[in-house]
Design an enzyme around this catalytic site. Sequence first.
Site, PDB file in Angstrom:
ATOM      1  N   ASN A   3       0.799  -1.225   0.000  1.00  0.00           N
ATOM      2  CA  ASN A   3       0.000   0.000   0.000  1.00  0.00           C
ATOM      3  C   ASN A   3       0.833   1.277   0.000  1.00  0.00           C
ATOM      4  OD1 ASN A   3       0.296  -1.509   2.569  1.00  0.00           O
ATOM      5  ND2 ASN A   3      -0.374   0.407   3.494  1.00  0.00           N
ATOM      6  N   GLN A  58      -4.898  -3.944  -1.997  1.00  0.00           N
ATOM      7  CA  GLN A  58      -4.473  -2.942  -2.987  1.00  0.00           C
ATOM      8  C   GLN A  58      -4.348  -3.518  -4.395  1.00  0.00           C
ATOM      9  OE1 GLN A  58      -4.340   0.248  -2.464  1.00  0.00           O
ATOM     10  NE2 GLN A  58      -4.168   0.444  -0.247  1.00  0.00           N
ATOM     11  N   SER A  82     -11.049  -5.583   0.477  1.00  0.00           N
ATOM     12  CA  SER A  82     -11.773  -4.541   1.211  1.00  0.00           C
ATOM     13  C   SER A  82     -12.608  -3.692   0.267  1.00  0.00           C
ATOM     14  CB  SER A  82     -10.759  -3.659   1.949  1.00  0.00           C
ATOM     15  OG  SER A  82     -11.425  -2.565   2.554  1.00  0.00           O
ATOM     16  N   CYS A 117      -2.014   4.663   8.592  1.00  0.00           N
ATOM     17  CA  CYS A 117      -2.071   4.222   9.987  1.00  0.00           C
ATOM     18  C   CYS A 117      -0.897   4.753  10.801  1.00  0.00           C
ATOM     19  CB  CYS A 117      -2.088   2.700  10.068  1.00  0.00           C
ATOM     20  SG  CYS A 117      -3.286   1.953   8.978  1.00  0.00           S
TER      21      CYS A 117
HETATM   22  C1  LIG Z   1      -6.394  -0.472   3.693  1.00  0.00           C
HETATM   23  C2  LIG Z   1      -5.655  -1.750   3.785  1.00  0.00           C
HETATM   24  C3  LIG Z   1      -6.012  -2.727   4.723  1.00  0.00           C
HETATM   25  C4  LIG Z   1      -7.113  -2.516   5.737  1.00  0.00           C
HETATM   26  O1  LIG Z   1      -8.382  -2.574   5.152  1.00  0.00           O
HETATM   27  P1  LIG Z   1      -9.623  -1.927   5.961  1.00  0.00           P
HETATM   28  O2  LIG Z   1     -10.808  -2.298   5.135  1.00  0.00           O
HETATM   29  O3  LIG Z   1      -9.374  -0.455   6.004  1.00  0.00           O
HETATM   30  O4  LIG Z   1      -9.634  -2.544   7.309  1.00  0.00           O
HETATM   31  C5  LIG Z   1      -5.302  -3.900   4.756  1.00  0.00           C
HETATM   32  N1  LIG Z   1      -4.287  -4.118   3.908  1.00  0.00           N
HETATM   33  C6  LIG Z   1      -3.914  -3.213   2.989  1.00  0.00           C
HETATM   34  C7  LIG Z   1      -2.784  -3.518   2.067  1.00  0.00           C
HETATM   35  C8  LIG Z   1      -4.574  -1.993   2.899  1.00  0.00           C
HETATM   36  O5  LIG Z   1      -4.180  -1.095   2.011  1.00  0.00           O
END
Ligand SMILES: *Cc1c(COP(=O)(O)O)cnc(C)c1O
Length: 387
Positions: A151, A179, A199, A325
């Site tokens: 990410n 991603q 996600s 984060c």
């Molecule tokens: C955003 C992200 C997550 C977390 O997903 P959420 O739906 O926000 O909990 C996990 N892994 C990667 C690589 C991300 O970019």
Amino acid sequence: MRRVYLDHNATTPVRAEVLEAMLPYFKEKFGNASSVHGFGREAKVALEEAREKVAYLFGAFPQEIFFTSGGTESDNLAIKGAAFANRKKGKHIITSRIEHHAVLESCKFLEKEGFEVAYLPVDSLGMVDPDDLRKALREDTVLVSIMYVNNEVGTIQPIEKLSKIAKEKGAYFHTDAVQAVGKIPIDVRRLEVDMISVSGHKIYGPKGVGALFVRKGVRITPWSHGGHHERSRRAGTENVPAIVGFAKALELINQNMEEENNRLRELTQRFYQKLLDSIPDVILNGDLNHRIPNTLNLSFKGVEGESVILSLDLKGVAVSSGSACTSGTLEPSHVLAAMGVDPAIVQGAIRFSFGKDNTTEDVEYVANLLPEIINRLRSMSPLYAKK
Ligand SMILES: *Cc1c(COP(=O)(O)O)cnc(C)c1O
């Protein structure tokens, strides 16, 4: 003031069509999918249609798709679930140093529970070496978890190769593909991975929803106990509107993936070239070629990333430093550190992540703002020696 959003790896706006698809399930079709009456059946039908759609788009069976509250929960369920279900076979897990915190913290939790975790290094471009995985695998390795796309820098890992190596040794393979979805076609039969986390809000769907693909026959222990939802893997009344929206977002992002990828690659390359032409000492973090096309992680030598973010924010431009984060805590990026990037360069790292609504005008606007911002910050910086 013009507003330009270049932080699509943090989250994306919900598409109008997605919102439209969700609305009936907030209004007249509000039933609980577990209820036997008409209201419940209506919700149940929507839930199972969404599951079929998601399964179809990943080349999976509907029974292999488990809806969750997002990427974080999917990662937790995959890693802790597979570790606990298979602990009699072994307590060794392999991951990489550049994983999302949802994976790294799940592994840390397991270490406290008596599991042993190996963290594979990456090279200067952020790539895991398949030979390192081969060497780290043991008879008691039960799970390997390596992300598909990072990410922060956008580097794409050789997942097919890595999963093959893990499976030859009899270990389960999980990948965080949050991603990768919408940027790389994902077919679970071709990939041969056992579990995949995805996600909704990174693909123009709603926040708070995602899914975990669990291949038929792979055993995981549930982490939420209660009713028999999601075939007893994840108790809790299903978030039907969000699940419907997630399935719609997935369908839409798959429709013009290649075209949109080409457009994004052009935009980011144009942007990168413009900055190289107008600002000295710009360093690319990651791999210019082996990356998802929307992500550019650049370091501006001698400045603090946080200052760049604030200066751009004043001009209506949204970017981030490191991952969302960790920003706010000023903790240096664990990803860039693992890539061996000089700590002074890590400090000036900015992630630009483009999305479907960004235009060449956005590129011009931001590329024209940056030289002045970087110049001003460098003129005040004791870290930047002028040549
Ligand atoms: C955003 C992200 C997550 C977390 O997903 P959420 O739906 O926000 O909990 C996990 N892994 C990667 C690589 C991300 O970019």
